[in-house]
Design a protein around this motif. Structure first.
Motif, PDB file in Angstrom:
ATOM      1  N   ASN A 286       0.815  -1.212   0.000  1.00 48.46           N
ATOM      2  CA  ASN A 286       0.000   0.000   0.000  1.00 48.46           C
ATOM      3  C   ASN A 286       0.849   1.262   0.000  1.00 48.46           C
ATOM      4  O   ASN A 286       0.477   2.260  -0.617  1.00 48.46           O
ATOM      5  CB  ASN A 286      -0.936   0.007   1.198  1.00 48.46           C
ATOM      6  CG  ASN A 286      -2.166  -0.830   0.948  1.00 48.46           C
ATOM      7  OD1 ASN A 286      -2.659  -0.882  -0.173  1.00 48.46           O
ATOM      8  ND2 ASN A 286      -2.649  -1.506   1.962  1.00 48.46           N
ATOM      9  N   LEU A 287       1.973   1.228   0.722  1.00 53.48           N
ATOM     10  CA  LEU A 287       2.844   2.409   0.715  1.00 53.48           C
ATOM     11  C   LEU A 287       3.362   2.669  -0.695  1.00 53.48           C
ATOM     12  O   LEU A 287       3.363   3.806  -1.173  1.00 53.48           O
ATOM     13  CB  LEU A 287       4.018   2.205   1.681  1.00 53.48           C
ATOM     14  CG  LEU A 287       3.704   2.385   3.162  1.00 53.48           C
ATOM     15  CD1 LEU A 287       4.898   1.995   4.016  1.00 53.48           C
ATOM     16  CD2 LEU A 287       3.315   3.818   3.453  1.00 53.48           C
ATOM     17  N   MET A 288       3.800   1.598  -1.380  1.00 51.00           N
ATOM     18  CA  MET A 288       4.292   1.780  -2.749  1.00 51.00           C
ATOM     19  C   MET A 288       3.172   2.240  -3.669  1.00 51.00           C
ATOM     20  O   MET A 288       3.324   3.174  -4.456  1.00 51.00           O
ATOM     21  CB  MET A 288       4.885   0.463  -3.258  1.00 51.00           C
ATOM     22  CG  MET A 288       6.177   0.090  -2.581  1.00 51.00           C
ATOM     23  SD  MET A 288       7.017  -1.245  -3.428  1.00 51.00           S
ATOM     24  CE  MET A 288       5.986  -2.632  -3.039  1.00 51.00           C
ATOM     25  N   GLY A 289       2.027   1.561  -3.553  1.00 44.60           N
ATOM     26  CA  GLY A 289       0.905   1.909  -4.423  1.00 44.60           C
ATOM     27  C   GLY A 289       0.435   3.327  -4.193  1.00 44.60           C
ATOM     28  O   GLY A 289       0.136   4.058  -5.137  1.00 44.60           O
ATOM     29  N   GLY A 290       0.383   3.738  -2.912  1.00 44.83           N
ATOM     30  CA  GLY A 290      -0.044   5.089  -2.599  1.00 44.83           C
ATOM     31  C   GLY A 290       0.902   6.130  -3.183  1.00 44.83           C
ATOM     32  O   GLY A 290       0.468   7.142  -3.745  1.00 44.83           O
ATOM     33  N   ALA A 291       2.207   5.860  -3.086  1.00 41.47           N
ATOM     34  CA  ALA A 291       3.183   6.800  -3.638  1.00 41.47           C
ATOM     35  C   ALA A 291       3.017   6.896  -5.155  1.00 41.47           C
ATOM     36  O   ALA A 291       3.056   7.989  -5.732  1.00 41.47           O
ATOM     37  CB  ALA A 291       4.597   6.352  -3.284  1.00 41.47           C
ATOM     38  N   LEU A 292       2.816   5.741  -5.808  1.00 44.07           N
ATOM     39  CA  LEU A 292       2.618   5.749  -7.259  1.00 44.07           C
ATOM     40  C   LEU A 292       1.365   6.540  -7.623  1.00 44.07           C
ATOM     41  O   LEU A 292       1.371   7.325  -8.581  1.00 44.07           O
ATOM     42  CB  LEU A 292       2.496   4.315  -7.778  1.00 44.07           C
ATOM     43  CG  LEU A 292       3.799   3.526  -7.849  1.00 44.07           C
ATOM     44  CD1 LEU A 292       3.514   2.060  -8.106  1.00 44.07           C
ATOM     45  CD2 LEU A 292       4.684   4.082  -8.945  1.00 44.07           C
ATOM     46  N   GLU A 293       0.307   6.339  -6.834  1.00 44.81           N
ATOM     47  CA  GLU A 293      -0.940   7.029  -7.145  1.00 44.81           C
ATOM     48  C   GLU A 293      -0.767   8.534  -7.032  1.00 44.81           C
ATOM     49  O   GLU A 293      -1.191   9.298  -7.906  1.00 44.81           O
ATOM     50  CB  GLU A 293      -2.035   6.554  -6.186  1.00 44.81           C
ATOM     51  CG  GLU A 293      -3.404   7.080  -6.558  1.00 44.81           C
ATOM     52  CD  GLU A 293      -4.450   6.760  -5.508  1.00 44.81           C
ATOM     53  OE1 GLU A 293      -4.076   6.582  -4.334  1.00 44.81           O
ATOM     54  OE2 GLU A 293      -5.628   6.698  -5.877  1.00 44.81           O
TER      55      GLU A 293
END
Lengths: 304, 329
Positions: A286-293
Motif C-alpha cells: 500500500n505504501l508503494m501503491g499510494g506513492a505511485l498514485e
C-alpha cells in the motif's frame, strides 16, 4: 514541498525525454514512503523464497510432539520455530510465508486479469462510442452495485473453490472499475491530433488503439492497480476465513487464521502472528501503491 | 422542483433496470451451479421420487426464465418467498431429519427474516459511520489544511497502515485483546448495544483511511483554488474562508465517497464482520444462507443490498447537485 522539488524535472532539461510511465515511477521512487514500502516488500519476498529451504521446514508436515509451541520472544519457544507452531505442530513461519506466496500470486494474477479485460472493454467502449458505449457502461453500472463479497460468496459458496475460480471471481468483480477509467481516458484521447494523424496515415482502428492510445493511457492506470493487489489479497484472506477460498492443506492466511480462532485463548499466536505478517506485507504494498498514485496525480495534473 | 421530479424519475427508472439485471444475474448463477437445494431441505434419506415431487411443487424444475418471471412478480407484491431451510419458529429444519419435519407452509418468510435482522445491521453500520467520521473528518481536514507538512504525512502513514489491516484478523485481535484479555467489551453474539461496539470499530478502521484520504485531498486542492485568495483579498478572514467556503466545497467529493465507496465498503465488510463476531445481523443471515444453499435468502439480500446502493447513489447525486448547481447528472 521538498518532495516535489527533488523530482520535478529541472528547468532546461527536456521533460518529454522519458515516457509517461517512467516519469511517474521515478517520481514515486523518490518519495520516502515508496522506499520504505519497497524495502519491506523485497525483504518479505526474499524471506518467503529463502526461509523455507534455509530452515529446512515443511508447511504441511505434522509434528504432534511440538504442537502449540509459542513464538520467538515468549518463554518456551523452540528453535527454529520463530512464529511458533499450530495445533498440529506445523511451523507457522513457513506456513504463513507459503500463504503469502499464494496470496500474492492470486492478487497479482487477478489484478492483471481485471486490468487487461477491463481496459480492453473500456477502450473499445470509449473508442467506438454510441450504442456499444452505452450498453457496456450500463453493464459496469450494474456490476458496480454488487459488493464484491456478495458476488464472491454467492459464486464460491455454491461451487467448489479452486485458485482458478477464486481468481476468476475477483476478475469478474473487478473489471468494471478499470473499464470506466479506460473508457473516459480513451474518450478524451480519441479527438487528439496524434490519433487523427494516425488515422489519416491509414492506420486501422485496432492499430490506433493498441499502438497509439494504449501506451498513453494505460501506464497511469497500471500503477494504481498496485493498490488493488493488496485489496485482492485481503479478499483472499476473507474468503479463506469463511471457508470458501483455496482449500486446505494448501496454507493460506484465511485458513491459518480460521484454524487459530478455535485456540485463540490458549494459543493466541496461531491467529495473530501470521496475520501480522500479512498486514506488514500489505502495508508495504500500500505504501508503494499510494506513492505511485500520488505521483501519477501530480504528473497528470501538472502536464496535461 | 421540476428539476427534482425529472431527476428522480429518470434515475429511479435507471436504478430499477440495474436492480432487475442484478437480480437476474444472481438468480441465474444460483441455478446453474451444481447442488440441489431439495436435497438440503429434505436430507439425504429421502427417495428420489419424493425429492423430485417437492422440487416440482416448489417450481424448481421450470426453465430459469420462467422461475425468474414468477419470482419478480412475487417480489413486486412484496413477497420474497420463503426460506428453504428455516422454519417459522426459528432454527433450521434442513438436514437429516427426513420428510416428516418438512412442511412447505411452515418455512419462514424471507421478508420476516430480513426484518428481524436488519435493525441489528443498521445499528452496527450507523455506529461504524459515527466512529469513523468522528475520527476521520478532523484528521482529514487537519491534513488537508497542512498539505505537505507533518500532519499530512501522519495522516498518510496512518491510513496506509489502517488500510492494510485485514478485517478478519483485526476482529480476532480485538476479540482477544479487548474482550478476552482486558474484558472491557463483550464480543460474541448480541445482548445489548455494547455488543455492537467492537464490530463497529473493525468496520470503522476500514472506513477511516478512505475518508481521510478523500477529505484531505479535497480540502488541499480547494485551498489552491483562486476563490480562496480572492475572498481573503476582499477582507474575509482565513478562518471564515475555510469554514464557510472551503469545507462546503470540499463536501461534494466527500458525499460522493460516502455514498458510493463507503456504503459499498460497509455493505461488503458487514458480512464478514458479522460472521466473525456472530452478530445476528443481515450479514450472518446471508453467510449462513450460502452455507445452507438457501436461495431465496441469498437472492433477497443481494437484491436489497444492490437496491440500497442504487438508492444511496441517487440521493448522493441529488445532494451534490443541490450543493453545486453546475453539476449535471
Amino acid at each position: 514541498m521538498s518532495q516535489q522539488a527533488i523530482v520535478q524535472p529541472a528547468p532546461g532539461k527536456p521533460a518529454k525525454h522519458r515516457s509517461l510511465g517512467a516519469n511517474i515511477f521515478l517520481q514515486a521512487a523518490g518519495a520516502g514512503e515508496f522506499r520504505i514500502g519497497a524495502v519491506i516488500f523485497v525483504g518479505v519476498i526474499l524471506l518467503s523464497i529463502i526461509a523455507p529451504t534455509l530452515l529446512g521446514l515443511s508447511a504441511t508436515k505434522f509434528n504432534v510432539g511440538l504442537k502449540f509451541s509459542p513464538p520467538f520472544p515468549v518463554e518456551g519457544w523452540v528453535w527454529p520455530h520463530f512464529f511458533g507452531t499450530d495445533q498440529l505442530g506445523r511451523d507457522l513461519l513457513v506456513r504463513s510465508l507459503i500463504g503469502l506466496r499464494n496470496a500474492l500470486m492470486i492478487g497479482i494474477a487477478s489484478v492483471i486479469g481485471m486490468f487487461v479485460i477491463g481496459s480492453a472493454i473500456g477502450m473499445v467502449a470509449g473508442y467506438v462510442g454510441g450504442w456499444t458505449n452505452l450498453i457496456l457502461m450500463r453493464i459496469t453500472d450494474a456490476q458496480m452495485s454488487i459488493p464484491v463479497i456478495i458476488l464472491a460468496i454467492t459464486i464460491l459458496g455454491v461451487t467448489r473453490p479452486t485458485p482458478l475460480t477464486v481468481i476468476l471471481v475477483f476478475i469478474l468483480a473487478g473489471w468494471p472499475g478499470y473499464a470506466r477509467i479506460a473508457r473516459s481516458a480513451t474518450m478524451s484521447e480519441r479527438r487528439k491530433e496524434y490519433v487523427r494523424a494516425a488515422k489519416i496515415l491509414g492506420a486501422t482502428d485496432l492499430r490506433v488503439l493498441l499502438v497509439h492510445i494504449a501506451p498513453n493511457i494505460l501506464p497511469p492506470v497500471a500503477f494504481v492497480a498496485v493498490l488493488d493487489v493488496a485489496r485482492m489479497m485481503i479478499f483472499e484472506a476473507i474468503l479463506g476465513f469463511i471457508g470458501i477460498g483455496i482449500q486446505p492443506p494448501t496454507p493460506t492466511f484465511g485458513t491459518i487464521i480460521a484454524d487459530g480462532t478455535k485456540y485463540l485463548l490458549n494459543a493466541w499466536w496461531i491467529t495473530t502472528i501470521p496475520g501480522l505478517l500479512l498486514a506488514v506485507s500489505l502495508c508495504s504494498i500500500n505504501l508503494m501503491g499510494g506513492a505511485l498514485e500520488r505521483s501519477r496525480n501530480k504528473i497528470l495534473q501538472g502536464v496535461s | 422542483m421540476l428539476f427534482a421530479i425529472d431527476f428522480f424519475t429518470r434515475r429511479l427508472a435507471q436504478g430499477a433496470i440495474i436492480v432487475v439485471a442484478i437480480a437476474l444475474l444472481i438468480f441465474t448463477l444460483l441455478r446453474v451451479v451444481p447442488g440441489d437445494p431439495v436435497r438440503l431441505m429434505l436430507g439425504p434419506m429421502v427417495s428420489a421420487t419424493v425429492a423430485e415431487e417437492t422440487a416440482k411443487e416448489l417450481g424448481l424444475r421450470d426453465p430459469i426464465i420462467v422461475q425468474f418471471g414468477r419470482y419478480i412478480g412475487q417480489v413486486l407484491q412484496g413477497d420474497f418467498g420463503r426460506s428453504f431451510v428455516r422454519s417459522a419458529q426459528g432454527g433450521s429444519t434442513g438436514g437429516s431429519r427426513g420428510e416428516s419435519t418438512f412442511d412447505a407452509s411452515n418455512r419462514a418468510p424471507v421478508i420476516d427474516l430480513i426484518a428481524t435482522t436488519l435493525p441489528y445491521s443498521l445499528l452496527l453500520a450507523g455506529l461504524a459511520f459515527l466512529i469513523s467520521l468522528a475520527v476521520a473528518l478532523p484528521l482529514g481536514i487537519w491534513a488537508g489544511l497542512n498539505a505537505g507538512k507533518w500532519p499530512d504525512r501522519l495522516a498518510l502513514y496512518l491510513s496506509s497502515i489502517l488500510v492494510s489491516l485485514p478485517n478478519v484478523w483485526l476482529g480476532l485481535v480485538f476479540i482477544f485483546l479487548i474482550s478476552a484479555k482486558a474484558g472491557w467489551l463483550p464480543a460474541i453474539g448480541y445482548q445489548n448495544w455494547t455488543y455492537a461496539i467492537l464490530p463497529a470499530l473493525v468496520l470503522a478502521v476500514e472506513l477511516i483511511p478512505v475518508i481521510v484520504r478523500s477529505v484531505s485531498v479535497s480540502v488541499s486542492s480547494n485551498l489552491l483554488e483562486p476563490y480562496v485568495s480572492v475572498g481573503q483579498i476582499r477582507g474575509l478572514t482565513r478562518r471564515r474562508m475555510i469554514i464557510a467556503h472551503v469545507l462546503r466545497n470540499s463536501s461534494i467529493p466527500l458525499l460522493n465517497l460516502l455514498g458510493i465507496q463507503a456504503v459499498g465498503l460497509v455493505l461488503g465488510a458487514l458480512f464478514v464482520v458479522e460472521y466473525l463476531f456472530n452478530y445476528p445481523g443481515i450479514g450472518l443471515l446471508m453467510i449462513n444462507a450460502v452455507f445452507q444453499r438457501d436461495f431465496p435468502i441469498i437472492q433477497a439480500i443481494a437484491i436489497f443490498s444492490c437496491a440500497a446502493l442504487v438508492v444511496v447513489n441517487i440521493l448522493v447525486d441529488f445532494a451534490s447537485t443541490t450543493i453545486d448547481r453546475r453539476l449535471q447528472y
